[in-house]
Design a protein around this motif. Structure first.
Motif, short mmCIF file in Angstrom:
data_model
loop_
_atom_site.label_atom_id
_atom_site.label_comp_id
_atom_site.label_asym_id
_atom_site.label_seq_id
_atom_site.Cartn_x
_atom_site.Cartn_y
_atom_site.Cartn_z
N UNK A 199 -21.27 18.46 -23.53
CA UNK A 199 -21.97 19.01 -24.71
C UNK A 199 -23.33 19.56 -24.31
N UNK A 200 -23.91 20.35 -25.21
CA UNK A 200 -25.22 20.96 -24.93
C UNK A 200 -26.14 20.72 -26.11
N UNK A 201 -27.40 20.39 -25.84
CA UNK A 201 -28.38 20.21 -26.90
C UNK A 201 -29.04 18.84 -26.82
N UNK A 202 -29.89 18.59 -27.82
CA UNK A 202 -30.64 17.34 -27.86
C UNK A 202 -30.29 16.58 -29.13
N UNK B 92 -19.95 25.06 -22.17
CA UNK B 92 -19.30 25.04 -23.48
C UNK B 92 -19.86 26.16 -24.36
N UNK B 93 -18.95 26.96 -24.94
CA UNK B 93 -19.30 28.07 -25.83
C UNK B 93 -20.26 29.07 -25.18
N UNK B 94 -19.94 29.45 -23.95
CA UNK B 94 -20.71 30.50 -23.27
C UNK B 94 -19.89 31.78 -23.13
N UNK C 200 -29.75 23.38 -32.31
CA UNK C 200 -28.30 23.23 -32.40
C UNK C 200 -27.79 22.33 -31.28
N UNK C 201 -26.86 21.46 -31.62
CA UNK C 201 -26.18 20.62 -30.63
C UNK C 201 -24.73 21.07 -30.61
N UNK C 202 -24.24 21.50 -29.45
CA UNK C 202 -22.88 22.02 -29.31
C UNK C 202 -22.01 20.99 -28.61
N UNK C 203 -20.85 20.71 -29.19
CA UNK C 203 -19.94 19.69 -28.64
C UNK C 203 -18.50 20.08 -28.94
#
Length: 261
Positions: free
Chosen positions: A115-118, A138-140, A161-164
């Motif tokens: 996942x990406x984000x905080x 993820x989602x690139x 935004x937090x991407x998972x």
């Protein structure tokens, strides 16, 4: 001295030869066909309309079971992620566990995307699984570019935004009901609880089965319990479906406005 005139073999045709042989046997008293097999002459004849017995059914081998199905039938315990007591209790540890825990998915570990984000993000975007073209993360890929445009129109910055994803790597035709029985929904709820988002946007309605949400509820603003906190949830179609349909984009935009009003 006999007056018989000898005949040459060439005077006979093949048909004459056969008929002559049959006449010879008939004059010898052999005029029936014989068989060594016994015959029950007193047996009752079968009725003319008797129906022949159907052939035995052909045995069909059952389809092979997936590892998840085998595990579910063998043990009554959390299948994906193992015992919940061993799950990580911080977001940082979860990311490492997400990339290395074998029970979370099938296939090579190097195909997984983190996942990406905080933590504490304004919006958590949850997709069912990584896209095939997510080469840089993820989602690139193409779906991620559409998501960036959507978030910009919604007034949500990338750092908010937090991407998972519900699955760590792409799976061909995931059976979300089976994955739910394998306790993947509990893993996802634990992930959301650690991420602590203000809102949750679930992209791809198939994964709603992980939360026990029926398809007819997908159009409603919902909330799910994660770690003792109720998180507002809005579902959306797959990003590829949104990209192809102006009508879906319009409905998505209106639902977003209603949800955030």
């Amino acid at each position: 001295m006999s007056d018989a005139i000898p005949l040459e073999t060439g005077d006979f045709t093949p048909l004459d030869a056969i008929e002559g042989a049959l006449d010879w046997w008939r004059e010898a008293g052999v005029d029936c066909d014989f068989s060594e097999e016994a015959t029950d002459w007193l047996a009752k004849p079968e009725p003319e309309d008797a129906v022949a017995a159907p052939p035995p059914p052909i045995a069909v081998a059952p389809p092979p079971q997936s590892p998840l199905q085998r595990a579910l039938e063998q043990e009554d315990r959390p299948v994906m992620g193992g015992p919940q007591t061993g799950w990580p209790d911080t977001l940082e540890n979860f990311r490492e566990w997400w990339m290395t825990e074998a029970s979370l998915g099938e296939g090579a570990l190097d195909r997984r995307l983190p996942p990406r984000g905080v933590a504490g993000a304004r919006l958590m975007v949850l997709v069912g699984q990584p896209e095939q073209d997510d080469a840089e993360g993820l989602l690139t890929g193409g779906a991620g570019q559409l998501l960036v445009s959507l978030l910009k129109a919604m007034g949500v910055a990338e750092h908010e935004t937090y991407l998972a994803s519900a699955l760590p790597s792409a799976m061909a035709l995931p059976d979300w009901q089976e994955l739910s029985r394998a306790r993947l929904g509990e893993v996802v709820r634990h992930h959301i609880a650690l991420a602590r988002p203000q809102r949750l946007l679930a992209v791809g309605r198939g994964q709603l089965a992980l939360f026990g949400i029926a398809p007819e509820q997908a159009q409603e603003p919902l909330a799910i319990e994660c770690g003792g906190t109720m998180i507002p949830l809005l579902s959306a179609p797959e990003l590829s479906q949104i990209a192809r349909s102006p009508a879906r984009r319009a409905r998505m935009w209106q639902r977003w406005l209603d949800w955030t009003a």
